[in-house]
Design an enzyme around this catalytic site. Structure first.
Site, PDB file in Angstrom:
ATOM      1  N   ASP A  73      29.713  33.069  -6.639  1.00  0.00           N
ATOM      2  CA  ASP A  73      30.350  32.865  -7.940  1.00  0.00           C
ATOM      3  C   ASP A  73      31.843  33.000  -7.698  1.00  0.00           C
ATOM      4  O   ASP A  73      32.290  33.991  -7.102  1.00  0.00           O
ATOM      5  CB  ASP A  73      29.863  33.864  -8.998  1.00  0.00           C
ATOM      6  CG  ASP A  73      30.204  33.349 -10.401  1.00  0.00           C
ATOM      7  OD1 ASP A  73      29.756  32.242 -10.745  1.00  0.00           O
ATOM      8  OD2 ASP A  73      30.940  34.039 -11.131  1.00  0.00           O
ATOM      9  N   SER A  74      32.589  32.004  -8.114  1.00  0.00           N
ATOM     10  CA  SER A  74      33.991  31.971  -7.726  1.00  0.00           C
ATOM     11  C   SER A  74      34.845  31.399  -8.834  1.00  0.00           C
ATOM     12  O   SER A  74      34.329  30.872  -9.822  1.00  0.00           O
ATOM     13  CB  SER A  74      34.138  31.148  -6.438  1.00  0.00           C
ATOM     14  OG  SER A  74      33.440  29.925  -6.554  1.00  0.00           O
TER      15      SER A  74
END
Ligand code: ITT
Length: 198
Positions: A73-74
């Protein structure tokens, strides 16, 4: 080390980077895309942190496949926007077409009055590794930089054309894949995760 690991992303650009970075790190296992598992759950990113959302995605896929799963998740955190778009980076503009360009244009519009010396930003990546037995690891990688006022470069994806990492005079969209991998938030997180997996 397991024989195979499932990669829990539906973003083709992220998948390509994850695959490239894990292989370069010497992870000698078969990497399977979530697309190989019809019916795999679509996970709502309901947590309020990168780590929480990465764990949600990896957990769901490890449970569904019975295989170890890695999720990323970025996002982009802009100082002048109090860390936004952050975990909302992928859906910041609400657009459903031409999403990356529309998200990027919105961030530029929101920072139009921000002076050059206050245009700091970070790319952040949380990477999670979850085993079917419930064992969990989650780590974070960050790269510091600043935002341009207009896009430059065509490599990479997302906000790459407006992000210049500290120590460089070009955007991550003007870097070769190897140059970006050498400094990226995703590489840093995965390097740490690989150490833990091993
Ligand atoms: P999955 O959840 O299926 O992995 P996603 O694209 O929805 O795919 P995220 O919720 O983690 O993934 O959102 C990541 C967004 O952050 C991505 O769509 C880009 O807009 C931005 N982003 C992340 N890493 C980036 C990078 O290396 N370069 C440019 N933009 C990036």
């Amino acid at each position: 080390m397991p024989d195979s690991i499932v990669i829990a992303t539906r973003n083709a650009h992220k998948l390509e980077e994850l695959d490239r970075i894990l292989k370069a790190a010497g992870i000698d296992v078969e990497l399977l895309s979530v697309d190989k598992f019809p019916g795999a759950p679509e996970v709502d990113e309901t947590e309020d942190s990168f780590e929480g959302n990465a764990l949600l995605k990896a957990r769901a896929l490890a449970q569904f496949t019975g295989l170890p799963a890695i999720a990323d998740d970025s996002g982009l955190c802009v100082d002048a926007l109090n860390g936004s778009p952050g975990i909302l980076s992928a859906r910041w503009s609400g657009a459903t077409e031409n999403v990356d360009a529309t998200n990027l244009a919105l961030v530029l519009e929101q920072t139009v009055d921000v002076p050059d010396d206050k245009r700091g930003a970070q790319f952040v990546c949380a990477a999670a590794y979850v085993l079917p037995d419930g064992t969990e690891h989650v780590v974070r990688g960050t790269v510091e930089g600043r935002l341009l006022r207009s896009p430059q470069g065509t490599n990479g994806f997302g906000y790459d054309p407006i992000f210049v990492p500290d120590g460089f005079s070009k955007t991550t969209a003007e870097m070769s894949p190897a140059e970006k991998d050498a400094i990226s938030h995703r590489s840093k997180a995965l390097a740490e995760l690989v150490t833990q997996i091993q």
